[in-house]
Scaffold this active site. Structure first.
Site, PDB file in Angstrom:
ATOM      1  N   GLU A 172      -2.120  17.003 -35.216  1.00 53.17           N
ATOM      2  CA  GLU A 172      -1.853  16.378 -33.923  1.00 53.17           C
ATOM      3  C   GLU A 172      -2.345  14.941 -33.829  1.00 53.17           C
ATOM      4  OE1 GLU A 172      -3.350  18.833 -30.770  1.00 53.17           O
ATOM      5  OE2 GLU A 172      -1.934  20.445 -31.183  1.00 53.17           O
ATOM      6  N   GLU A 354       0.424  26.615 -34.325  1.00 57.97           N
ATOM      7  CA  GLU A 354      -0.398  26.942 -33.167  1.00 57.97           C
ATOM      8  C   GLU A 354       0.488  27.318 -31.985  1.00 57.97           C
ATOM      9  OE1 GLU A 354      -3.401  24.102 -31.967  1.00 57.97           O
ATOM     10  OE2 GLU A 354      -3.916  23.618 -34.038  1.00 57.97           O
TER      11      GLU A 354
HETATM   12  C1  GBH Z   1      -4.536  22.122 -29.870  1.00 60.60           C
HETATM   13  O1  GBH Z   1      -4.303  20.995 -29.095  1.00 60.60           O
HETATM   14  C2  GBH Z   1      -5.580  21.826 -30.919  1.00 60.60           C
HETATM   15  O2  GBH Z   1      -5.011  21.604 -32.189  1.00 60.60           O
HETATM   16  C3  GBH Z   1      -6.664  22.865 -31.025  1.00 60.60           C
HETATM   17  O3  GBH Z   1      -7.745  22.352 -31.743  1.00 60.60           O
HETATM   18  C4  GBH Z   1      -7.061  23.292 -29.629  1.00 60.60           C
HETATM   19  O4  GBH Z   1      -8.160  24.148 -29.646  1.00 60.60           O
HETATM   20  C5  GBH Z   1      -5.872  23.970 -29.008  1.00 60.60           C
HETATM   21  O5  GBH Z   1      -4.771  23.143 -28.998  1.00 60.60           O
HETATM   22  C6  GBH Z   1      -6.105  24.432 -27.570  1.00 60.60           C
HETATM   23  O6  GBH Z   1      -6.281  23.337 -26.724  1.00 60.60           O
HETATM   24  O7  GBH Z   1      -8.818  17.518 -21.228  1.00 60.60           O
HETATM   25  O8  GBH Z   1      -7.151  18.064 -19.618  1.00 60.60           O
HETATM   26  O9  GBH Z   1      -6.952  16.062 -20.946  1.00 60.60           O
HETATM   27  C7  GBH Z   1      -3.320  21.127 -28.093  1.00 60.60           C
HETATM   28  C8  GBH Z   1      -3.105  19.816 -27.358  1.00 60.60           C
HETATM   29  C9  GBH Z   1      -4.336  18.084 -26.314  1.00 60.60           C
HETATM   30  C10 GBH Z   1      -4.162  20.156 -25.241  1.00 60.60           C
HETATM   31  C11 GBH Z   1      -5.558  17.759 -25.488  1.00 60.60           C
HETATM   32  C12 GBH Z   1      -5.357  19.825 -24.368  1.00 60.60           C
HETATM   33  C13 GBH Z   1      -6.679  18.022 -23.421  1.00 60.60           C
HETATM   34  C14 GBH Z   1      -6.462  18.385 -21.997  1.00 60.60           C
HETATM   35  N1  GBH Z   1      -4.243  19.514 -26.504  1.00 60.60           N
HETATM   36  N2  GBH Z   1      -5.480  18.402 -24.197  1.00 60.60           N
HETATM   37  S1  GBH Z   1      -7.439  17.443 -20.873  1.00 60.60           S
END
Ligand code: GBH
Length: 447
Positions: A172, A354
């Protein structure tokens, strides 16, 4: 006992690969053990106010010490494939220079342990844990970081080679750009649009350089790709403004990362938009796009949520939101994004690395964890995967995020994403209801 969950009567193609995923910083712990150097996530999580509850990955699920038991668990679940990531600063503690043999050994033992149990490893080289020394030297704003990444990638490939049949470079890149450099919720915690898109180019360059660096260490049957989180973007209404705004967001969410890998160019409309606030373009050197477009063997897709875009470019919520405020439960988005990649980028082999959701999982008095919501979410998303397969998408595998509860970045341990429950006081592992259900999905190759 066999799962008694209702079934939809859908069978997957023979040989479909069932798996689950994790990442190093989220599960390993042992942050200062056996010569591991600090990463930007150690620094960030130890900075007061950054992580919910002040949590850190210092101990996490203690997987570094408990990996053998965890491998037994993976076997019990019946998983065919296990996707994990390598901690860069465990292998190269300062991000450059000497390799830490003990760090490399851990991943050798892990991969051997998977093979001993008949499980296929899938390895991600970078899941956001930049060595702190490299971060202090400019991190992803510094072009040099991409070259250091390629060196590290070659070290890991030389050590593990074809024992790992599928190699993913960067997990990502978009999340590093958006959450790390633009919104500041993730390490390094910047809110700097200018830096964010310089970082975007260097992350893509790092991907391409790593593909080139690891190939010589791998046989022709061993495959290399990137892991992108894609967001299907839909206009919130039928207005031309909403349609245009949706196309623009799609550039930032999807095309900015897909186009350079599969078409050898960044989308021009997105570059023009970025030009208003970031000197990204002046950081693109002759030949970079050729490097980024180095042939890959597969694309790893991660799908969590759709976006609905209004005429003014805002995103709005259309579907039930999960415990993660950013996630709408919309299975059809899975089908749509798979079909779209096939239509726009060709018939590249795809894997889903994922998909999942957080649930407010608790152990009841009898010790069980009843995550019925997770069963329902995964079943409906797998039905959407099945529909894409029926429509000819060349998809070979599905990995649940995540194998086990873990350090959910800025949400700390508060959000539980696992099939397996972790009691963080005792480090006890408990199969949730969803784990029992997934066992039966794998055993019957159907939902
Ligand atoms: C994935 O990201 C990751 O690869 C993994 O490590 C993670 O544990 C999993 O998803 C679950 O989240 O703080 O409200 O701004 C998914 C994309 C991008 C979703 C960052 C959550 C932050 C939300 N992620 N986003 S916020």
């Amino acid at each position: 006992p066999p799962s008694r969950e209702p079934t939809l009567g859908l069978r997957f193609p023979e040989g479909f690969v069932w798996g689950a995923a994790t990442s190093a910083y989220q599960i390993e712990g042992a942050a200062a053990v056996d010569g591991r150097g600090p990463s930007v996530w150690d620094w960030f999580s130890h900075t007061p106010g950054k992580i919910r509850g002040g949590d850190t990955g210092d101990v996490a699920a203690d997987h570094y010490h408990r990996y053998a038991d965890d491998l037994d668990l993976i076997k019990d679940l019946g998983l065919h494939s296990y996707r994990f990531s390598v901690s860069w600063s465990r292998v190269v503690p300062n991000g450059r220079g000497p390799v830490n043999p003990k760090g490399l050994d851990f991943y050798k033992r892990l991969v051997d342990g998977l093979h001993d149990r008949g499980i296929t490893p899938m390895l991600t080289l970078y899941h956001w844990d930049t060595p702190q020394t490299l971060h202090e030297a400019g991190g992803w704003e510094n072009r040099d970081t991409a070259y250091r990444f390629a060196e590290y990638a070659a070290v890991v490939a030389e050590a593990l080679g074809d024992a790992v049949p599928t190699w993913l470079t960067i997990n990502e890149p978009k999340t590093v750009v958006q959450n790390g450099y633009l919104m500041g919720h993730h390490a390094p915690g910047f809110e700097d649009p200018s830096a964010a898109y310089i970082a975007a180019h260097h992350l893509m360059l790092a991907h391409g350089l790593a593909v080139q660096a690891i190939r010589p260490h791998l046989g022709p049957a061993t495959r290399v790709g990137a892991a992108l989180n894609l967001h299907p973007c839909y206009p919130a209404d039928a207005s031309t403004e909403a349609i245009a705004a949706t196309h623009e967001l799609d550039g930032f969410e999807n095309r900015l990362y897909l186009d350079p890998i599969f078409r050898g160019s960044y989308p021009q409309d997105t570059l023009d938009a970025i030009d208003q606030f970031s000197p990204m373009v002046s950081n693109i050197k002759d030949g970079d796009l050729k490097v980024i477009a180095s042939p890959v063997d597969l694309l790893a897709i991660q799908y969590y949520t759709p976006y609905y875009v209004t005429g003014t470019g805002e995103t709005i919520v259309r579907h039930p939101v999960t415990m993660a405020s950013w996630q709408q439960n919309y299975p059809q988005g899975m089908t749509d994004i798979l079909l779209r990649v096939k239509k726009d980028y060709g018939d590249i082999p795809l894997t889903i690395t994922e998909n999942g959701l957080p649930c407010p999982d608790r152990r009841s008095d009898d010790g069980a964890v009843d995550d019925a919501n997770r069963v329902e979410f995964l079943r409906s998303h797998l039905a959407a995967v099945h529909s894409a397969l029926e429509q000819g998408v060349k998809l070979e595998s599905f990995h649940v995020w995540s194998l086990m509860d873990n350090f959910e970045w800025n949400s700390g341990y508060d959000e539980r994403w696992g099939l397996v429950f972790i009691d963080y006081e005792t480090q006890e592992r408990v199969l949730k209801r969803s784990a029992h259900w997934y066992q039966s999905v794998i055993a019957t190759n159907g939902i």
